[in-house]
Design an enzyme around this catalytic site. Sequence first.
Site, mmCIF file in Angstrom:
data_model
loop_
_atom_site.group_PDB
_atom_site.id
_atom_site.type_symbol
_atom_site.label_atom_id
_atom_site.label_comp_id
_atom_site.label_asym_id
_atom_site.label_seq_id
_atom_site.Cartn_x
_atom_site.Cartn_y
_atom_site.Cartn_z
ATOM 1 N N HIS A 60 -19.279 -24.167 -6.504
ATOM 2 C CA HIS A 60 -17.833 -24.062 -6.749
ATOM 3 C C HIS A 60 -17.219 -23.330 -5.545
ATOM 4 O O HIS A 60 -16.835 -22.164 -5.636
ATOM 5 C CB HIS A 60 -17.610 -23.297 -8.062
ATOM 6 N N CYS A 78 -14.685 -15.562 -12.877
ATOM 7 C CA CYS A 78 -13.949 -16.736 -12.410
ATOM 8 C C CYS A 78 -12.991 -17.270 -13.474
ATOM 9 O O CYS A 78 -12.035 -17.956 -13.138
ATOM 10 C CB CYS A 78 -14.938 -17.821 -12.004
ATOM 11 N N ARG A 96 -6.713 -18.216 -6.088
ATOM 12 C CA ARG A 96 -7.156 -19.606 -5.956
ATOM 13 C C ARG A 96 -6.053 -20.425 -5.287
ATOM 14 O O ARG A 96 -6.308 -21.263 -4.418
ATOM 15 C CB ARG A 96 -7.481 -20.210 -7.346
ATOM 16 N N GLN A 131 -13.826 -21.463 -5.538
ATOM 17 C CA GLN A 131 -13.946 -20.199 -6.265
ATOM 18 C C GLN A 131 -14.572 -19.117 -5.373
ATOM 19 O O GLN A 131 -14.034 -18.019 -5.248
ATOM 20 C CB GLN A 131 -14.816 -20.427 -7.518
ATOM 21 N N ARG A 136 -13.974 -32.952 -9.244
ATOM 22 C CA ARG A 136 -14.738 -32.060 -10.127
ATOM 23 C C ARG A 136 -15.660 -32.939 -10.945
ATOM 24 O O ARG A 136 -15.211 -33.813 -11.682
ATOM 25 C CB ARG A 136 -13.798 -31.258 -11.034
ATOM 26 N N ASP A 165 -20.090 -14.475 -15.148
ATOM 27 C CA ASP A 165 -19.554 -15.797 -15.512
ATOM 28 C C ASP A 165 -20.183 -16.177 -16.855
ATOM 29 O O ASP A 165 -21.148 -15.533 -17.305
ATOM 30 C CB ASP A 165 -19.889 -16.832 -14.410
HETATM 31 N N1 CP Z 1 -12.338 -20.818 -12.426
HETATM 32 C C1 CP Z 1 -12.047 -22.122 -12.590
HETATM 33 O O1 CP Z 1 -12.413 -22.987 -11.788
HETATM 34 O O2 CP Z 1 -11.301 -22.385 -13.687
HETATM 35 P P1 CP Z 1 -10.987 -23.834 -14.289
HETATM 36 O O3 CP Z 1 -12.290 -24.381 -14.805
HETATM 37 O O4 CP Z 1 -9.992 -23.556 -15.380
HETATM 38 O O5 CP Z 1 -10.437 -24.695 -13.205
HETATM 39 N N1 NVA Z 2 -19.861 -21.816 -14.519
HETATM 40 C C1 NVA Z 2 -18.640 -22.292 -15.128
HETATM 41 C C2 NVA Z 2 -17.498 -22.110 -14.196
HETATM 42 C C3 NVA Z 2 -16.176 -22.581 -14.691
HETATM 43 C C4 NVA Z 2 -15.064 -22.365 -13.724
HETATM 44 C C5 NVA Z 2 -18.823 -23.752 -15.489
HETATM 45 O O1 NVA Z 2 -19.382 -24.503 -14.694
HETATM 46 O O2 NVA Z 2 -18.410 -24.126 -16.597
#
Ligand code: CP
Ligand code: NVA
Length: 296
Positions: A128, A255, A283, A131, A101, A215
């Site tokens: 993502h 999400c 997930r 997701q 990540r 989101d």
């Molecule tokens: N939706 C999602 O990826 O959540 P986190 O950022 O908590 O992993």
């Molecule tokens: N768009 C959000 C998604 C988190 C799961 C971010 O990147 O923070």
Amino acid sequence: MKKDLISIKDLTSSEINELFELASKLKLNRKTHEALLKNKTLGLVFEKPSNRTRVSFEVGMSELGGSSIYLGSGEIELGKREAVKDAAKVLSRYLDVIVLRTFSHNRLIEFAEHSTAPVINGLTDLLHPCQGLSDVFTIKEKKGLKGITVAFIGDGNNVANSLLYACNKMGIKVKMACPSGYEPDKAVIKEVGDTVSFFNSVEDAVKDADVIYTDVWTSMGKEKEREKRLKAFNGFQLNAKLLKLAKKDTVIMHCLPAHRGEEITDEVLDSKQAIVIDQAENRLHVQKAILVKLLK
Ligand code: CP
Ligand code: NVA
């Protein structure tokens, strides 16, 4: 499947269907698959915070008989303490699979190019995919896939980009309403063709939709833009007034984490129509299927 899961774009529709079939099987008997990834080790290299992605991957790995090592920000320090390629080469001598990540999508690509172990995109500023796959799996469970329309309201960010790819592969139409300048990635829009149509009014976007998705307006890494974004996204909130214009059986997806009171109200997020907790649970099942397929 290819060596890595970088983008849903790289998967065929039949590979996604196979993933979903496996995820459904794994979901039925959650604690009976310890033999599948026995003695395998997953590394989680996370440069941004996480609840769902980290916990679902760690629990998933444990349910499949393997183990995980979490490496948060301040540990590996990709590109700072050591070059991305050095870290990737070394980590893939220890680990069987790696979830990364990070911020820049190019960093993920560079890491994957130098890692001999499969690399899973655990979120970048661009995409993502775990997701997006779980989201369409959830839509399939709740509504089926035939003739489904998703309305996406808000920021055309990483989650929106991956949702577009997933819907494109699985035959779902997406109606989008985003403030000007906050549309999804141009290349993604081009690649998904007539999967997506854009609406100036949120009211028109949600009309006839089977799913309404939103989101956060300020994603991780964009915190300095928060004030500017709050202004730009004024009018794009998913609230009870907007929900009234949609079909009675429309479901609400997000999400998570949500910024309650910004992109979505408490009333909508806590309503019976919101399926966000089932969505988050999925997930786990979909990522377990991804791990099994990549390590097969
Ligand atoms: N939706 C999602 O990826 O959540 P986190 O950022 O908590 O992993
Ligand atoms: N768009 C959000 C998604 C988190 C799961 C971010 O990147 O923070």
